[in-house]
Design a protein around this motif. Structure first.
Motif, PDB file in Angstrom:
ATOM      1  N   VAL A 116       0.858  -1.182   0.000  1.00  0.00           N
ATOM      2  CA  VAL A 116       0.000   0.000   0.000  1.00  0.00           C
ATOM      3  C   VAL A 116       0.896   1.234   0.000  1.00  0.00           C
ATOM      4  O   VAL A 116       1.845   1.327   0.800  1.00  0.00           O
ATOM      5  CB  VAL A 116      -0.924   0.035   1.233  1.00  0.00           C
ATOM      6  N   TYR A 117       0.599   2.151  -0.904  1.00  0.00           N
ATOM      7  CA  TYR A 117       1.301   3.432  -0.902  1.00  0.00           C
ATOM      8  C   TYR A 117       0.297   4.527  -0.533  1.00  0.00           C
ATOM      9  O   TYR A 117      -0.644   4.794  -1.292  1.00  0.00           O
ATOM     10  CB  TYR A 117       1.927   3.720  -2.264  1.00  0.00           C
ATOM     11  N   ASP A 118       0.492   5.106   0.647  1.00  0.00           N
ATOM     12  CA  ASP A 118      -0.307   6.248   1.095  1.00  0.00           C
ATOM     13  C   ASP A 118       0.323   7.493   0.477  1.00  0.00           C
ATOM     14  O   ASP A 118       1.373   7.955   0.927  1.00  0.00           O
ATOM     15  CB  ASP A 118      -0.295   6.321   2.625  1.00  0.00           C
ATOM     16  N   VAL A 119      -0.318   8.031  -0.540  1.00  0.00           N
ATOM     17  CA  VAL A 119       0.285   9.111  -1.316  1.00  0.00           C
ATOM     18  C   VAL A 119       0.440  10.375  -0.481  1.00  0.00           C
ATOM     19  O   VAL A 119       1.477  11.046  -0.536  1.00  0.00           O
ATOM     20  CB  VAL A 119      -0.548   9.383  -2.584  1.00  0.00           C
ATOM     21  N   LYS A 120      -0.563  10.710   0.313  1.00  0.00           N
ATOM     22  CA  LYS A 120      -0.512  11.941   1.100  1.00  0.00           C
ATOM     23  C   LYS A 120       0.606  11.905   2.137  1.00  0.00           C
ATOM     24  O   LYS A 120       1.308  12.895   2.360  1.00  0.00           O
ATOM     25  CB  LYS A 120      -1.858  12.186   1.785  1.00  0.00           C
ATOM     26  N   LYS A 121       0.792  10.784   2.772  1.00  0.00           N
ATOM     27  CA  LYS A 121       1.847  10.654   3.786  1.00  0.00           C
ATOM     28  C   LYS A 121       3.182  10.242   3.181  1.00  0.00           C
ATOM     29  O   LYS A 121       4.202  10.246   3.877  1.00  0.00           O
ATOM     30  CB  LYS A 121       1.435   9.625   4.843  1.00  0.00           C
ATOM     31  N   ASP A 122       3.183   9.882   1.892  1.00  0.00           N
ATOM     32  CA  ASP A 122       4.394   9.386   1.230  1.00  0.00           C
ATOM     33  C   ASP A 122       4.964   8.199   2.005  1.00  0.00           C
ATOM     34  O   ASP A 122       6.147   8.135   2.308  1.00  0.00           O
ATOM     35  CB  ASP A 122       5.441  10.503   1.100  1.00  0.00           C
ATOM     36  N   GLU A 123       4.089   7.257   2.327  1.00  0.00           N
ATOM     37  CA  GLU A 123       4.484   6.076   3.094  1.00  0.00           C
ATOM     38  C   GLU A 123       4.174   4.809   2.302  1.00  0.00           C
ATOM     39  O   GLU A 123       3.040   4.601   1.865  1.00  0.00           O
ATOM     40  CB  GLU A 123       3.773   6.032   4.444  1.00  0.00           C
ATOM     41  N   LEU A 124       5.193   3.992   2.152  1.00  0.00           N
ATOM     42  CA  LEU A 124       5.080   2.728   1.425  1.00  0.00           C
ATOM     43  C   LEU A 124       5.124   1.587   2.427  1.00  0.00           C
ATOM     44  O   LEU A 124       6.097   1.459   3.178  1.00  0.00           O
ATOM     45  CB  LEU A 124       6.227   2.606   0.417  1.00  0.00           C
ATOM     46  N   THR A 125       4.091   0.774   2.438  1.00  0.00           N
ATOM     47  CA  THR A 125       3.992  -0.315   3.413  1.00  0.00           C
ATOM     48  C   THR A 125       3.917  -1.650   2.695  1.00  0.00           C
ATOM     49  O   THR A 125       3.027  -1.876   1.858  1.00  0.00           O
ATOM     50  CB  THR A 125       2.758  -0.152   4.316  1.00  0.00           C
ATOM     51  N   LEU A 126       4.838  -2.535   3.015  1.00  0.00           N
ATOM     52  CA  LEU A 126       4.864  -3.891   2.470  1.00  0.00           C
ATOM     53  C   LEU A 126       4.191  -4.830   3.458  1.00  0.00           C
ATOM     54  O   LEU A 126       4.449  -4.771   4.666  1.00  0.00           O
ATOM     55  CB  LEU A 126       6.308  -4.334   2.221  1.00  0.00           C
ATOM     56  N   PHE A 127       3.338  -5.700   2.949  1.00  0.00           N
ATOM     57  CA  PHE A 127       2.655  -6.693   3.774  1.00  0.00           C
ATOM     58  C   PHE A 127       3.122  -8.078   3.345  1.00  0.00           C
ATOM     59  O   PHE A 127       2.996  -8.440   2.172  1.00  0.00           O
ATOM     60  CB  PHE A 127       1.138  -6.580   3.617  1.00  0.00           C
ATOM     61  N   ILE A 128       3.660  -8.845   4.277  1.00  0.00           N
ATOM     62  CA  ILE A 128       4.136 -10.188   3.980  1.00  0.00           C
ATOM     63  C   ILE A 128       3.262 -11.213   4.695  1.00  0.00           C
ATOM     64  O   ILE A 128       2.644 -10.900   5.720  1.00  0.00           O
ATOM     65  CB  ILE A 128       5.617 -10.362   4.376  1.00  0.00           C
ATOM     66  N   PRO A 129       3.176 -12.432   4.166  1.00  0.00           N
ATOM     67  CA  PRO A 129       2.336 -13.447   4.815  1.00  0.00           C
ATOM     68  C   PRO A 129       2.849 -13.779   6.212  1.00  0.00           C
ATOM     69  O   PRO A 129       4.065 -13.856   6.448  1.00  0.00           O
ATOM     70  CB  PRO A 129       2.457 -14.655   3.887  1.00  0.00           C
ATOM     71  N   PRO A 130       1.952 -13.974   7.161  1.00  0.00           N
ATOM     72  CA  PRO A 130       2.379 -14.390   8.502  1.00  0.00           C
ATOM     73  C   PRO A 130       2.904 -15.817   8.491  1.00  0.00           C
ATOM     74  O   PRO A 130       2.680 -16.567   7.526  1.00  0.00           O
ATOM     75  CB  PRO A 130       1.094 -14.273   9.325  1.00  0.00           C
ATOM     76  N   ILE A 131       3.572 -16.186   9.533  1.00  0.00           N
ATOM     77  CA  ILE A 131       4.126 -17.539   9.623  1.00  0.00           C
ATOM     78  C   ILE A 131       3.003 -18.568   9.712  1.00  0.00           C
ATOM     79  O   ILE A 131       2.066 -18.423  10.494  1.00  0.00           O
ATOM     80  CB  ILE A 131       5.054 -17.658  10.851  1.00  0.00           C
ATOM     81  N   ASP A 132       3.096 -19.588   8.881  1.00  0.00           N
ATOM     82  CA  ASP A 132       2.174 -20.726   8.933  1.00  0.00           C
ATOM     83  C   ASP A 132       2.940 -21.888   9.553  1.00  0.00           C
ATOM     84  O   ASP A 132       3.798 -22.495   8.901  1.00  0.00           O
ATOM     85  CB  ASP A 132       1.701 -21.082   7.528  1.00  0.00           C
ATOM     86  N   PRO A 133       2.663 -22.199  10.824  1.00  0.00           N
ATOM     87  CA  PRO A 133       3.444 -23.247  11.510  1.00  0.00           C
ATOM     88  C   PRO A 133       3.460 -24.577  10.776  1.00  0.00           C
ATOM     89  O   PRO A 133       4.457 -25.291  10.788  1.00  0.00           O
ATOM     90  CB  PRO A 133       2.735 -23.363  12.870  1.00  0.00           C
ATOM     91  N   ASP A 134       2.352 -24.897  10.094  1.00  0.00           N
ATOM     92  CA  ASP A 134       2.287 -26.191   9.402  1.00  0.00           C
ATOM     93  C   ASP A 134       3.235 -26.267   8.211  1.00  0.00           C
ATOM     94  O   ASP A 134       3.622 -27.353   7.784  1.00  0.00           O
ATOM     95  CB  ASP A 134       0.861 -26.461   8.923  1.00  0.00           C
ATOM     96  N   SER A 135       3.595 -25.113   7.637  1.00  0.00           N
ATOM     97  CA  SER A 135       4.463 -25.131   6.455  1.00  0.00           C
ATOM     98  C   SER A 135       5.939 -25.035   6.810  1.00  0.00           C
ATOM     99  O   SER A 135       6.798 -25.326   5.973  1.00  0.00           O
ATOM    100  CB  SER A 135       4.092 -23.988   5.509  1.00  0.00           C
ATOM    101  N   VAL A 136       6.245 -24.614   8.038  1.00  0.00           N
ATOM    102  CA  VAL A 136       7.646 -24.393   8.408  1.00  0.00           C
ATOM    103  C   VAL A 136       8.454 -25.678   8.319  1.00  0.00           C
ATOM    104  O   VAL A 136       9.605 -25.677   7.858  1.00  0.00           O
ATOM    105  CB  VAL A 136       7.741 -23.787   9.823  1.00  0.00           C
ATOM    106  N   ILE A 137       7.850 -26.795   8.717  1.00  0.00           N
ATOM    107  CA  ILE A 137       8.593 -28.059   8.699  1.00  0.00           C
ATOM    108  C   ILE A 137       8.997 -28.454   7.281  1.00  0.00           C
ATOM    109  O   ILE A 137      10.027 -29.097   7.070  1.00  0.00           O
ATOM    110  CB  ILE A 137       7.751 -29.177   9.362  1.00  0.00           C
ATOM    111  N   TRP A 138       8.194 -28.020   6.288  1.00  0.00           N
ATOM    112  CA  TRP A 138       8.491 -28.370   4.902  1.00  0.00           C
ATOM    113  C   TRP A 138       9.374 -27.326   4.224  1.00  0.00           C
ATOM    114  O   TRP A 138      10.262 -27.666   3.447  1.00  0.00           O
ATOM    115  CB  TRP A 138       7.194 -28.518   4.106  1.00  0.00           C
ATOM    116  N   SER A 139       9.115 -26.075   4.494  1.00  0.00           N
ATOM    117  CA  SER A 139       9.748 -25.012   3.726  1.00  0.00           C
ATOM    118  C   SER A 139      10.678 -24.121   4.532  1.00  0.00           C
ATOM    119  O   SER A 139      11.306 -23.219   3.965  1.00  0.00           O
ATOM    120  CB  SER A 139       8.661 -24.133   3.073  1.00  0.00           C
TER     121      SER A 139
END
Length: 467
Positions: free
Chosen positions: A74-97
Motif C-alpha cells: 500500500v502506498y499512502d500518497v498523502k503521507k508518502d508512506e510505502l507499506t509492504l505486507f508479507i504473509p504471517p508464519i504458517d506453523p504447518d508449512s515451516v517443517i516443509w519449507s
C-alpha cells in the motif's frame, strides 16, 4: 567490486518508483489517495501437490523489489508512506519449507517505510480511507484484488482501470539501479553465449548447447531465463521463434555438419532480462554465403545503433535498417532495381519481416511500446515500439536477414514483385537459414550505451570456436 555490483549492493528503488507512479496518476486524474497492489499468488500445479513455477507480478515488484508470493503493498500518497505486507508464519508449512521472511528481515531488504503482515491490509486501507474522508481515489488493478481484501468506501472512488497502464508507462524509463540489473543480466548472458560458442564445434544436437547456456546462466546467478531460448541450426534459423531445440547438428540429407547456429537467449537477473542473439559457425568458420549475410546484418545493426539518442524516432531507425539491407542485398545480386524502388515496394520485408527491436526491462517485450499491429504498411506492422525514444529507455536492436520459403516464395510468384529478386543468385543462400544479431542498448540524452558484451565481430566469434 564493480560499479554494477556496488549499485546493486543497495536497495531496489521501490519508493522512488511509487512516487513516480503517483505523480503520473495525479497528472492524469488529480489528487490520489492510495495505491494498492498484490503479489502473485502461490498455487499448485493442476493434478499435483507441487508448486507452479513462480513469476512475480511486475507491477507489484516495481513498487517493492520483493519476490515473495502472496504479499501486498500500500502506498499512502498523502503521507508518502510505502507499506509492504508479507504473509504471517504458517506453523504447518515451516517443517516443509523453513521459516519465511520475517518483518525485521524485510525492513532491511526493501526500500519501504513499514512492513506488516497481510492480516493488517484491511485495517491499513480503512485507516487511510478514514483520513481521506472521501476526497481522493484508491487505485488498484482489475482482477488482482483478493476476495478477503475489503476495499473501503471512504475513498472518493476505486479506480480499477488506470494503474496498470500508468505503471507500464513509468517502467519505460529506467533508473540507475534498473540499468545495473539489466547490465548484470547481459554480462552473465554474455558468458553463457561464449560457453556455447566454445562448445559448438563438438556438440551433436541443439539441446546440448541449450543445456550449456542455461547451466552457465544458473551457475553465475541467473536462475531463470528471460524467455524460452532459441537454438536454431541450419535452416531452422529462418524461423523467427524456433523453440524445438532438439535437432541434430548433422544434416540428415547431406550427412554434413550444418553451417550455422542462431542463438537467441538471455538470462533473467532479479526479474530483469537480457535478450541477445548471435550466429556462430558450426564448422569453426563461416561459409562464404553466411559471411556475406552476416556482414550485412552487422552493418544494419551498427548504423542503427550509431543514430540512437534521446528523441530519435524509432520508426526512422527501423527504416534505416531496411535501407542498409537493401544496399547489401543489391550488392550481392539477390535484389535488383534501385534502392528507392525496392524500399517503396517493401521488397526487403520478405527478407527482414520483423521489427528492429522492442523495449526491454522486467519483460523481454517490455511495456510502453505502443505498437500498431493493424498498420497497413507491412514494413512497420510488427514494429513493437512506435514513436520517439526517451532518455533512460532500454531497447533491443536486432536486425536480421532470413531465407524462408514461406515468406519469399509468394514474392517470387507475384508478377509485380518477382522482377526485383534474382532467383538464380538467391538459390545459393537458402542454406544460410537466418542471421540475426541483437544487442540491448540504453538510450542517453546525447547518445547511447550498449549493455551487451557478447562477442559479435565475425573474426572474434570464429576464434572462440574450439579448433
Amino acid at each position: 567490486m564493480t560499479s554494477v555490483d556496488s549499485i546493486l549492493a543497495g536497495k531496489y528503488p521501490a519508493k522512488a518508483h511509487a512516487r513516480r507512479v503517483a505523480e503520473s496518476l495525479q497528472t492524469q486524474h488529480g489528487e490520489t489517495g492510495a495505491i494498492y497492489l498484490e503479489a502473485q499468488k502461490s498455487r499448485l500445479i493442476e493434478d499435483s501437490d507441487e508448486d507452479m513455477p513462480f513469476r512475480q507480478r511486475r507491477p507489484f515488484f516495481y513498487l517493492t523489489g520483493c519476490l515473495t508470493p502472496n504479499a501486498s503493498v500500500v502506498y499512502d500518497v498523502k503521507k508518502d508512506e510505502l507499506t509492504l505486507f508479507i504473509p504471517p508464519i504458517d506453523p504447518d508449512s515451516v517443517i516443509w519449507s523453513g521459516l519465511p521472511l520475517s518483518i525485521d528481515e524485510a525492513k532491511k531488504l526493501y526500500d519501504v517505510d513499514h512492513v506488516k503482515y497481510t492480516t493488517d491490509v484491511n485495517a491499513t486501507l480503512a485507516a487511510i480511507a478514514t483520513i481521506q474522508a472521501g476526497k481522493n481515489p484508491l487505485f488498484v488493478i482489475e482482477g488482482q484484488v483478493s476476495q478477503d481484501v475489503k476495499l473501503p468506501s471512504g475513498f472518493s472512488a476505486t479506480n480499477f482501470s488506470s494503474l496498470k497502464d500508468v505503471i507500464g508507462d513509468a517502467r519505460v524509463v529506467k533508473d540507475a539501479y534498473e540499468v545495473a540489473l539489466l547490465r548484470k543480466a547481459n554480462d552473465i548472458s554474455a558468458q553463457a553465449h561464449i560457453a556455447v560458442i566454445k562448445a559448438s564445434k563438438i556438440a551433436t544436437n541443439e539441446r546440448e548447447l541449450e543445456g550449456i547456456f542455461i547451466s552457465t546462466c544458473i551457475s553465475l546467478g541467473c536462475r531463470e531465463q528471460s524467455y524460452h531460448p532459441i537454438f536454431a541450426s541450419g535452416g531452422n534459423g529462418a524461423t523467427l521463434h524456433y523453440v524445438k531445440n532438439d535437432e541434430a547438428l548433422i544434416d540428415p540429407v547431406t550427412k554434413q555438419r550444418k553451417n550455422n547456429l542462431l542463438i537467441d537467449a538471455g538470462g533473467e537477473y532479479q526479474t530483469y532480462c537480457a535478450d541477445i542473439t548471435r550466429v556462430i559457425p558450426l564448422h569453426g568458420k563461416f561459409s562464404t554465403e553466411t559471411r556475406q549475410i552476416y556482414d550485412i546484418v552487422l552493418q544494419m545493426q551498427s548504423e542503427s545503433i550509431d543514430v540512437l539518442k534521446e528523441g530519435v524516432l524509432w520508426d526512422d531507425v527501423h527504416a534505416l535498417a531496411h535501407r542498409v539491407a537493401i544496399r547489401g542485398l543489391l550488392k550481392l545480386g539477390i535484389l535488383r532495381g534501385t534502392e528507392e524502388e525496392l524500399f517503396e515496394k517493401r521488397v526487403s520485408v520478405a527478407f527482414f519481416p520483423h521489427g528492429l527491436g522492442h523495449y526491454l526491462g522486467m519483460d523481454t517485450h517490455d511495456t510502453g511500446g505502443n505498437p500498431n499491429y493493424e498498420d497497413e504498411d507491412k514494413m512497420f506492422r510488427y514494429l513493437r515500439v512506435r514513436g520517439k525514444l526517451p532518455a533512460g529507455s532500454v531497447i533491443t536492436v536486432e536486425p536480421g536477414i532470413y531465407f524462408c520459403h514461406f515468406i519469399i516464395d509468394p514474392v517470387l510468384k507475384d508478377a509485380s514483385l518477382s522482377k526485383y529478386i534474382n532467383a538464380d543468385v538467391l538459390e545459393r543462400y537458402w542454406s544460410v537459414g537466418g542471421v540475426r544479431i541483437e544487442d540491448n542498448v540504453h538510450i542517453l540524452k546525447d547518445g547511447h550505451d550498449n549493455l551487451t558484451s557478447a562477442p559479435k565481430a565475425l573474426e572474434v566469434v570464429e576464434s572462440l570456436v574450439v579448433q
